[in-house]
Design a protein around this motif. Structure first.
Motif, short mmCIF file in Angstrom:
data_model
loop_
_atom_site.label_atom_id
_atom_site.label_comp_id
_atom_site.label_asym_id
_atom_site.label_seq_id
_atom_site.Cartn_x
_atom_site.Cartn_y
_atom_site.Cartn_z
N PHE A 72 0.86 -1.18 0.00
CA PHE A 72 0.00 0.00 0.00
C PHE A 72 0.89 1.23 0.00
O PHE A 72 1.85 1.31 0.76
N GLY A 73 0.55 2.17 -0.84
CA GLY A 73 1.40 3.36 -0.97
C GLY A 73 2.46 3.11 -2.03
O GLY A 73 2.37 2.16 -2.81
N ASP A 74 3.44 3.96 -2.06
CA ASP A 74 4.47 3.89 -3.09
C ASP A 74 5.51 2.83 -2.72
O ASP A 74 6.18 2.96 -1.71
N PRO A 75 5.63 1.76 -3.52
CA PRO A 75 6.57 0.69 -3.18
C PRO A 75 8.01 1.21 -3.12
O PRO A 75 8.83 0.68 -2.37
N GLU A 76 8.32 2.26 -3.92
CA GLU A 76 9.69 2.77 -3.96
C GLU A 76 10.03 3.54 -2.69
O GLU A 76 11.15 3.54 -2.22
N LYS A 77 9.03 4.21 -2.14
CA LYS A 77 9.32 5.08 -0.99
C LYS A 77 8.86 4.45 0.31
O LYS A 77 9.41 3.47 0.78
N ASP A 78 7.81 4.98 0.88
CA ASP A 78 7.44 4.51 2.23
C ASP A 78 6.16 3.68 2.18
O ASP A 78 5.31 3.80 3.04
N GLY A 79 6.05 2.85 1.16
CA GLY A 79 4.88 1.99 1.08
C GLY A 79 4.87 0.97 2.20
O GLY A 79 5.90 0.58 2.74
N VAL A 80 3.67 0.54 2.57
CA VAL A 80 3.54 -0.46 3.63
C VAL A 80 3.33 -1.83 2.97
O VAL A 80 2.41 -1.99 2.16
N VAL A 81 4.18 -2.74 3.29
CA VAL A 81 4.04 -4.08 2.71
C VAL A 81 3.02 -4.85 3.54
O VAL A 81 3.25 -5.18 4.69
N ALA A 82 1.86 -5.09 2.93
CA ALA A 82 0.80 -5.78 3.66
C ALA A 82 0.92 -7.29 3.49
O ALA A 82 0.68 -8.05 4.41
N VAL A 83 1.27 -7.69 2.28
CA VAL A 83 1.43 -9.11 2.00
C VAL A 83 2.74 -9.27 1.25
O VAL A 83 3.02 -8.53 0.32
N ASP A 84 3.56 -10.22 1.71
CA ASP A 84 4.92 -10.30 1.20
C ASP A 84 5.18 -11.69 0.60
O ASP A 84 5.32 -12.67 1.31
N ASP A 85 5.20 -11.76 -0.72
CA ASP A 85 5.65 -12.95 -1.44
C ASP A 85 4.98 -14.22 -0.92
O ASP A 85 5.63 -15.12 -0.41
#
Lengths: 335, 390
Positions: B13-26
Motif C-alpha cells: 500500500f502506498g508507493d513501493p519505492e518510498k514509504d509503502g507499507v508491505v501488507a502481504v509479502d511474497d
C-alpha cells in the motif's frame, strides 16, 4: 456504630448514631434515588412553560398571516389591533382568485360556465406564479441533486490533490451572500442571452445550492459501508449498476433532503428573481411583492395570496418531511 | 471446483519505492480443489488483504493469483465468479431477504427466468432455514439470521470460490460455535473451494483443511491443523496456535549418550535422540510445553522422564471438567490445564511433569522449531523413519 469512627477524620458528631457508617447511611436515606414530588412538579412546569413560549414564538407569525387574511382592510388598520377577527370574511381570497383568473385569461371561461363576471383591480396571476416557481424550484433541485451527488461521491471515495481545498471553496461559497455577486451574475446572464428566462434562475439557484448538497451527501457517502459496495461488485454489478441498484436506493432519504433544501431555497429567493425577470414571468416571492403597493396595500389580499402560494409547498412537505429529517440526521443505513 | 494458487503474491500500500507499507509479502499458497483454507494471523498480518486479492477487490502489486492455472490478476471482481461473506454481512438494507438472495442471480449473465431465480431462492432459504424471513428487511433480523442470509447470498450462485472475511466476528460466542459448524458442513456439502480469514485460532483449527498462518504479511506456515499444532514451524506459530498459551523457558542443550540433555535454570532432563529429527546447530534453545501436556504427579510416564517441577497455585480457572491453573514454579510462571482440580485452592503445591515427547524445542536465536510435539504412540513404538517436516 459510632465506635467505628476513624480517629483520623476527627471526633464524630454523635448527632446521628449512624454518621460514621456509610452503608447504614445509604440504607436509611435513599432519597437521591427518587425525585421529590415538588421537584417533579417544578420540572413539569418549567418544561411546559418553555415549550409554550417557543411554540408561540414560532407559530404566531403564521397565525397572524391567517388572521390578517380573514380581516377586512378597515379592521387591519385598527389600533389597537384585534387578536381575533371580529367579522371574518374570505374577501381577500376572493380578490386573489379573481385577479388570478382574470390575469390568467380564464375570466371568459368562468363567465360562460358559472355566469359570474369577474373584474379585478389587481393583475397578478397566482396560479401562474406558483407554476413558475415550481418550474424554477424543481429545476434547481434536480440540478443541485444530480451535480451535488456526483461531486460528493467522488469527493468522498477518491483521494486526489487539492481535495481539501476544493471542499473549503465549496463551503466558502455557501457563506458568500448571493447579492454580492449580483452584478457579475447579471452580466453573465445577459451575455448568455438568458435575461427574463426561468432557465437563468434554475442555473443560478442550482449553483447556489449544489455546495450544500455536496456537503450533505458527502456526509452520507463517508459513512457508506465499503463492504456493501464490494458485495455488489462480487454480486457481478458494474459500477453503474452498483450506483443505481444499491447506492441510490440507500441514499434515498439524503437525496430527498438535498432536493427539498434546494427546492425551498429556490422557492423563497427574492432578489435574483426580482432582478432577472419581468413582471409576467415572476416567481412567487416577487409576485407576492406586487401585491404590496405602498399606502394602498390591501394586507388581507397579501396575506390570502401568501397562504395560497404556501399551500402546495406545505402539502408536499407534510408528505415528505419524515424523509427530510432522516436524511439530515443520517443514520439511514442500518445493516 | 477450483484449484486456487497464490504465486509470489505481494501487496504494497502506498508507493513501493518510498514509504509503502508491505501488507502481504511474497505469498505462495496452493489450495487444491474443494479444500477449506483458513488464513490465520493477528490483526494487520495481511490475511484480509490476501483474501481481497483472491476476490479481486485489491490488485496484487506483484505475483499471480491463479484459478485452475489461469492467471486472474486482471479479471474484475464481478467476472471472477467468487462469492464473499463479509464481517459485517454487508446485506443490502433496502432489499428484503428474498431480493438480497436473488440480487446476484439477477445481475449475473445467465439465462435464468424470474421463476427459476425464485425457485433457487426458496431452495437456498430452505437449506439455511430462513424461509419465514424471506419478506423481512435485514434490519429486522438478528445477527445469526443476517449471517445466514449472507451465507445464502454466497451459496446461491454456486461460485467457483467462497471467500469468508471473519464472518463470525460479529456474532456472540454461542452463535459463533453453531455457525462455525454450519459453515463447515455447508462447505463440505457443496464442495466449493473456500478461503476463510480469521484471527481466532480455535475457529481456524476446527474448520480448516489447511491453515496458512501469516505474520507481518509473511507466510509462517501452511499445513493441516494437526501439523500447525504439533509441529509449528517457528515460535510465532507455536504461540499463536493453541490455548492457553504455550509455556516457554530458556535453556541450553547438549549431547549425552543417546539423548540430548536439556538444561534449564531450575531443572534438567533428557530427550532420547529418537524423538528428535533435526540436527541441533545451536546450544541455546527455548523450551516449550503446552498447558494441555502438563500432568500432575511425578516420575515416568510413557517411557522416558521429562522435566518435572513443583508449582504453587496462584489462580484456578475452571473450564468444565478441567481447569487452567496458573502457578509459580522454580522456572517462573507456568500455566497448566489439568483435571481433578476440585480439591485445589490458591496457595496449594502441585507436582507437575511433562513427557519428553511433548516438549517443544526452538532455536533461541532463529526461533525455528528444533523438536515438535510427537504423537506419543508413534514415538514409543518406532524411531521416526522419515524426518518430521518442519
Amino acid at each position: 456504630m459510632a465506635t467505628t469512627t476513624d480517629p483520623d477524620t476527627g471526633p464524630s458528631t454523635d448527632a446521628d448514631a449512624n454518621a460514621g457508617d456509610p452503608t447504614a447511611e445509604f440504607r436509611k436515606n435513599q432519597s437521591w434515588l427518587f425525585d421529590t414530588t415538588a421537584g417533579t412538579y417544578l420540572r413539569k412546569i418549567v418544561v411546559g412553560f418553555v415549550s409554550t413560549v417557543s411554540l408561540l414564538y414560532l407559530l404566531f407569525p403564521l397565525y397572524w398571516m391567517v388572521v390578517t387574511a380573514l380581516k377586512s382592510t378597515q379592521e387591519i388598520q385598527q389600533i389597537p389591533p384585534t387578536v381575533f377577527p371580529e367579522n371574518p370574511s374570505l374577501e381577500g381570497f376572493r380578490l386573489v382568485i379573481e385577479s388570478s383568473l382574470e390575469t390568467g385569461g380564464y375570466a371568459g371561461v368562468v363567465e360562460n360556465v358559472f355566469g359570474v363576471t369577474i373584474s379585478s383591480a389587481i393583475n397578478v396571476d397566482v396560479i401562474g406564479i406558483i407554476l413558475n416557481s415550481l418550474k424554477v424550484s424543481i429545476g434547481a433541485g434536480v440540478i443541485a441533486v444530480v451535480l451535488g451527488t456526483i461531486a460528493s461521491y467522488v469527493l468522498s471515495r477518491r483521494e486526489f490533490r487539492g481535495k481539501n481545498a476544493l471542499m473549503s471553496v465549496l463551503l466558502a461559497s455557501l457563506m458568500f451572500p448571493g447579492t454580492a455577486i449580483m452584478v457579475p451574475e447579471w452580466e453573465l446572464i445577459n451575455t448568455l442571452d438568458l435575461y427574463d428566462t426561468h432557465l437563468s434562475l434554475i442555473l443560478i439557484y442550482g449553483a447556489m445550492t449544489s455546495p450544500f448538497v455536496v456537503w450533505l451527501m458527502k456526509g452520507f457517502f463517508d459513512e457508506f459501508p465499503d463492504s456493501i459496495i464490494e458485495a455488489s461488485r462480487i454480486d457481478q454489478c458494474s459500477s453503474v449498476e452498483t450506483f443505481w441498484y444499491v447506492i441510490v436506493p440507500m441514499a434515498r432519504n439524503s437525496l430527498i433532503a438535498s432536493f427539498i433544501f434546494a427546492f425551498l431555497l429556490a422557492w423563497n429567493e427574492l432578489v435574483f428573481a426580482l432582478t432577472l425577470l419581468d413582471n409576467q414571468n415572476y416567481t412567487v416571492p416577487p409576485g407576492l411583492l406586487t401585491f404590496v403597493q405602498g399606502f394602498n396595500t390591501q394586507w388581507n389580499v397579501v396575506a390570502a395570496a401568501s397562504i395560497i402560494v404556501s399551500l402546495p409547498v406545505l402539502l408536499g412537505l407534510a408528505y415528505i418531511q419524515r424523509y427530510f429529517v432522516q436524511g439530515l440526521t443520517g443514520g439511514a443505513i442500518k445493516g | 471446483m477450483t484449484h486456487l494458487e497464490l504465486d509470489g503474491v505481494t501487496k504494497v500500500f502506498g508507493d513501493p519505492e518510498k514509504d509503502g507499507v508491505v501488507a502481504v509479502d511474497d505469498l505462495h499458497i496452493d489450495v487444491p480443489d474443494g479444500d477449506f483454507l483458513v488464513l490465520l494471523g493477528p490483526s494487520g498480518c495481511g490475511k484480509t488483504t490476501t483474501l481481497r486479492m483472491i476476490g479481486g477487490l485489491e490488485e496484487p502489486t506483484a505475483g499471480e493469483v491463479q484459478f485452475d492455472g489461469t492467471v486472474v490478476n486482471d479479471v474484475k471482481a464481478r467476472n471472477r465468479d467468487v462469492a464473499m461473506v463479509f464481517q459485517d454481512f454487508a446485506l443490502y438494507p433496502h432489499m428484503t431477504v428474498r431480493e438480497n438472495l436473488g440480487f446476484g442471480l439477477k445481475r449475473e449473465n445467465n439465462d435464468m427466468t424470474d421463476g427459476e431465480i425464485e425457485d433457487r431462492v426458496t431452495e437456498v432459504a430452505e437449506m439455511l432455514e430462513i424461509e419465514e424471513l424471506l419478506n423481512n428487511k435485514p434490519g429486522q433480523l438478528s445477527g445469526g439470521q443476517q449471517q445466514r442470509v449472507a451465507l445464502g447470498r454466497a451459496i446461491i450462485r454456486e461460485p467457483r470460490l467462497f471467500l469468508f472475511d471473519e464472518p463470525l466476528a460479529n456474532l456472540d460466542a454461542q452463535l459463533r460455535k453453531t455457525m462455525r459448524t454450519e459453515i463447515d458442513e455447508l462447505q463440505s456439502d457443496v464442495g466449493i473451494t473456500s478461503a476463510y480469514v480469521t484471527h481466532n485460532q480455535e475457529e481456524a483449527m476446527t474448520i480448516a483443511d489447511k491453515i496458512a498462518i501469516l505474520n507481518h504479511g509473511q507466510l509462517q506456515q501452511l499445513g493441516t491443523p494437526d501439523a500447525v499444532f504439533n509441529e509449528p514451524a517457528n515460535l510465532f506459530v507455536a504461540q499463536f496456535v493453541g490455548s492457553p498459551n504455550m509455556n516457554l523457558f530458556d535453556g541450553t542443550v547438549g549431547e549425552r549418550g543417546d539423548a540430548y540433555r536439556v538444561e534449564m535454570d531450575a531443572a534438567s532432563f533428557d530427550i532420547p535422540k529418537r524423538l528428535v529429527d533435526t540436527e541441533f546447530a545451536t546450544t541455546d534453545v527455548l523450551v516449550g510445553f503446552r498447558p494441555q501436556d502438563i500432568f500432575q504427579g511425578r516420575g515416568k510416564k510413557r517411557g522416558a522422564s521429562g522435566p518435572s517441577f513443583d508449582a504453587e497455585v496462584r489462580v484456578i480457572e475452571p473450564v468444565g471438567t478441567e481447569a487452567v491453573v496458573h502457578g509459580d514454579s522454580n522456572f517462573g510462571d507456568i500455566t497448566a490445564k489439568i483435571g481433578g482440580f476440585h480439591g485445589l485452592t490458591a496457595g496449594d503445591e502441585l507436582s507437575l511433569a511433562i513427557a519428553p515427547e511433548h516438549v517443544y524445542l526452538f532455536d533461541a536465536r532463529t526461533e525455528a522449531l528444533l523438536k515438535g510435539r510427537l504423537i506419543a504412540e508413534r514415538a514409543d513404538t518406532q524411531p521416526p523413519a522419515d524426518g518430521v517436516e518442519v
